[in-house]
Write a protein that holds these residues in place. Sequence first.
Motif, PDB file in Angstrom:
ATOM      1  N   GLU A 224     101.921  44.626 -10.560  1.00 24.67           N
ATOM      2  CA  GLU A 224     101.987  45.872 -11.315  1.00 24.67           C
ATOM      3  C   GLU A 224     100.589  46.459 -11.437  1.00 24.67           C
ATOM      4  O   GLU A 224      99.604  45.724 -11.489  1.00 24.67           O
ATOM      5  N   GLY A 225     100.523  47.786 -11.458  1.00 24.23           N
ATOM      6  CA  GLY A 225      99.246  48.479 -11.570  1.00 24.23           C
ATOM      7  C   GLY A 225      98.928  49.223 -10.299  1.00 24.23           C
ATOM      8  O   GLY A 225      99.492  48.952  -9.238  1.00 24.23           O
ATOM      9  N   SER A 226      98.013  50.154 -10.424  1.00 24.30           N
ATOM     10  CA  SER A 226      97.629  50.999  -9.298  1.00 24.30           C
ATOM     11  C   SER A 226      96.233  50.657  -8.818  1.00 24.30           C
ATOM     12  O   SER A 226      95.394  50.184  -9.590  1.00 24.30           O
ATOM     13  N   LEU A 227      95.989  50.913  -7.553  1.00 21.69           N
ATOM     14  CA  LEU A 227      94.626  50.817  -7.015  1.00 21.69           C
ATOM     15  C   LEU A 227      93.831  52.011  -7.511  1.00 21.69           C
ATOM     16  O   LEU A 227      94.371  53.103  -7.679  1.00 21.69           O
ATOM     17  N   ASP A 228      92.572  51.808  -7.700  1.00 25.84           N
ATOM     18  CA  ASP A 228      91.696  52.915  -8.090  1.00 25.84           C
ATOM     19  C   ASP A 228      91.026  53.505  -6.865  1.00 25.84           C
ATOM     20  O   ASP A 228      89.808  53.552  -6.757  1.00 25.84           O
ATOM     21  N   GLY A 229      91.819  53.932  -5.887  1.00 26.11           N
ATOM     22  CA  GLY A 229      91.241  54.522  -4.687  1.00 26.11           C
ATOM     23  C   GLY A 229      92.070  54.231  -3.460  1.00 26.11           C
ATOM     24  O   GLY A 229      93.289  54.062  -3.518  1.00 26.11           O
ATOM     25  N   ASP A 230      91.373  54.157  -2.334  1.00 24.30           N
ATOM     26  CA  ASP A 230      92.019  53.980  -1.039  1.00 24.30           C
ATOM     27  C   ASP A 230      92.525  52.550  -0.843  1.00 24.30           C
ATOM     28  O   ASP A 230      92.053  51.620  -1.507  1.00 24.30           O
ATOM     29  N   PRO A 231      93.437  52.362   0.109  1.00 26.09           N
ATOM     30  CA  PRO A 231      93.848  51.003   0.469  1.00 26.09           C
ATOM     31  C   PRO A 231      92.620  50.184   0.866  1.00 26.09           C
ATOM     32  O   PRO A 231      91.631  50.726   1.380  1.00 26.09           O
ATOM     33  N   THR A 232      92.695  48.870   0.633  1.00 23.93           N
ATOM     34  CA  THR A 232      91.527  48.015   0.820  1.00 23.93           C
ATOM     35  C   THR A 232      91.882  46.767   1.616  1.00 23.93           C
ATOM     36  O   THR A 232      92.914  46.144   1.371  1.00 23.93           O
ATOM     37  N   VAL A 233      91.000  46.388   2.543  1.00 24.01           N
ATOM     38  CA  VAL A 233      91.132  45.113   3.242  1.00 24.01           C
ATOM     39  C   VAL A 233      90.591  44.042   2.297  1.00 24.01           C
ATOM     40  O   VAL A 233      89.447  44.129   1.839  1.00 24.01           O
ATOM     41  N   VAL A 234      91.423  43.034   1.999  1.00 31.55           N
ATOM     42  CA  VAL A 234      91.002  41.986   1.060  1.00 31.55           C
ATOM     43  C   VAL A 234      90.779  40.643   1.743  1.00 31.55           C
ATOM     44  O   VAL A 234      90.194  39.738   1.143  1.00 31.55           O
ATOM     45  N   ASP A 235      91.232  40.486   2.981  1.00 34.10           N
ATOM     46  CA  ASP A 235      91.009  39.254   3.726  1.00 34.10           C
ATOM     47  C   ASP A 235      91.267  39.552   5.196  1.00 34.10           C
ATOM     48  O   ASP A 235      91.940  40.523   5.536  1.00 34.10           O
ATOM     49  N   GLU A 236      90.726  38.699   6.049  1.00 36.52           N
ATOM     50  CA  GLU A 236      90.940  38.894   7.479  1.00 36.52           C
ATOM     51  C   GLU A 236      90.739  37.603   8.231  1.00 36.52           C
ATOM     52  O   GLU A 236      90.088  36.679   7.749  1.00 36.52           O
ATOM     53  N   GLN A 237      91.313  37.546   9.419  1.00 36.97           N
ATOM     54  CA  GLN A 237      91.105  36.436  10.341  1.00 36.97           C
ATOM     55  C   GLN A 237      91.010  36.998  11.743  1.00 36.97           C
ATOM     56  O   GLN A 237      91.785  37.870  12.126  1.00 36.97           O
ATOM     57  N   GLY A 238      90.086  36.477  12.503  1.00 32.27           N
ATOM     58  CA  GLY A 238      89.953  36.847  13.905  1.00 32.27           C
ATOM     59  C   GLY A 238      89.157  38.121  14.113  1.00 32.27           C
ATOM     60  O   GLY A 238      88.966  38.913  13.206  1.00 32.27           O
ATOM     61  N   THR A 239      88.716  38.266  15.343  1.00 34.15           N
ATOM     62  CA  THR A 239      87.916  39.418  15.727  1.00 34.15           C
ATOM     63  C   THR A 239      88.811  40.512  16.290  1.00 34.15           C
ATOM     64  O   THR A 239      89.650  40.251  17.164  1.00 34.15           O
ATOM     65  N   ALA A 240      88.626  41.717  15.786  1.00 33.38           N
ATOM     66  CA  ALA A 240      89.389  42.857  16.309  1.00 33.38           C
ATOM     67  C   ALA A 240      88.912  43.154  17.726  1.00 33.38           C
ATOM     68  O   ALA A 240      87.711  43.199  17.985  1.00 33.38           O
TER      69      ALA A 240
END
Length: 187
Positions: A160-176
């Motif tokens: 519950e709750g809203s982000l205070d802005g744009d979508p955010t990357v919070v974790d990642e794996q591997g090289t794009a």
Amino acid sequence: MTTYGFRVWLHPNPPLGFEPDEEVWRDIEIDGSHTLADFHEAIFDAFERWDSHAYEFITRDEDGIALRSYVHPQLYDGGLSWRPMDDEEIDRFIDRGVPDDASEVAKDRFRDLQSNPPPEGNAADTTVEELDPEGLGALSYTFDMGDNWEHYVELQETREGSLDGDPTVVDEQGTAPSQYRDLDDDQ
């Protein structure tokens, strides 16, 4: 409002030389009020792309059956989500592409959706919340219809709750991978 956490896996793309040793994914948090066009931008940035192209999201049920397509705003014309298939095409696809253990209910749902496709949606006019992420089986996302960068998108968590802005990357794996294959590597 609800905030959703999605994991976006990038499928291997052998024609472009992308066959990673490990899974490549990004975890993205997005507010339910963001549109699919906003989600596209977040994925675009998360995988370090730079050249804009057409894209499409497809909602899928728990059996992986495509339910509806949501397209890039410039491609949207209010038509069908996909070209209708005739009975012979549907039977051929079910015989060759559907697992033997698929239920008759799933096959009938596939048959109905392929012969009577729903109208496509406009990614710029559709919010994440409208997709009912908790009720979806999955979501697929294809970027650049020529190179076909395919992604599998799965809901990981909600809060519950809203982000205070744009979508955010919070974790990642591997090289794009690079958006385009380096043709110098072929010489």
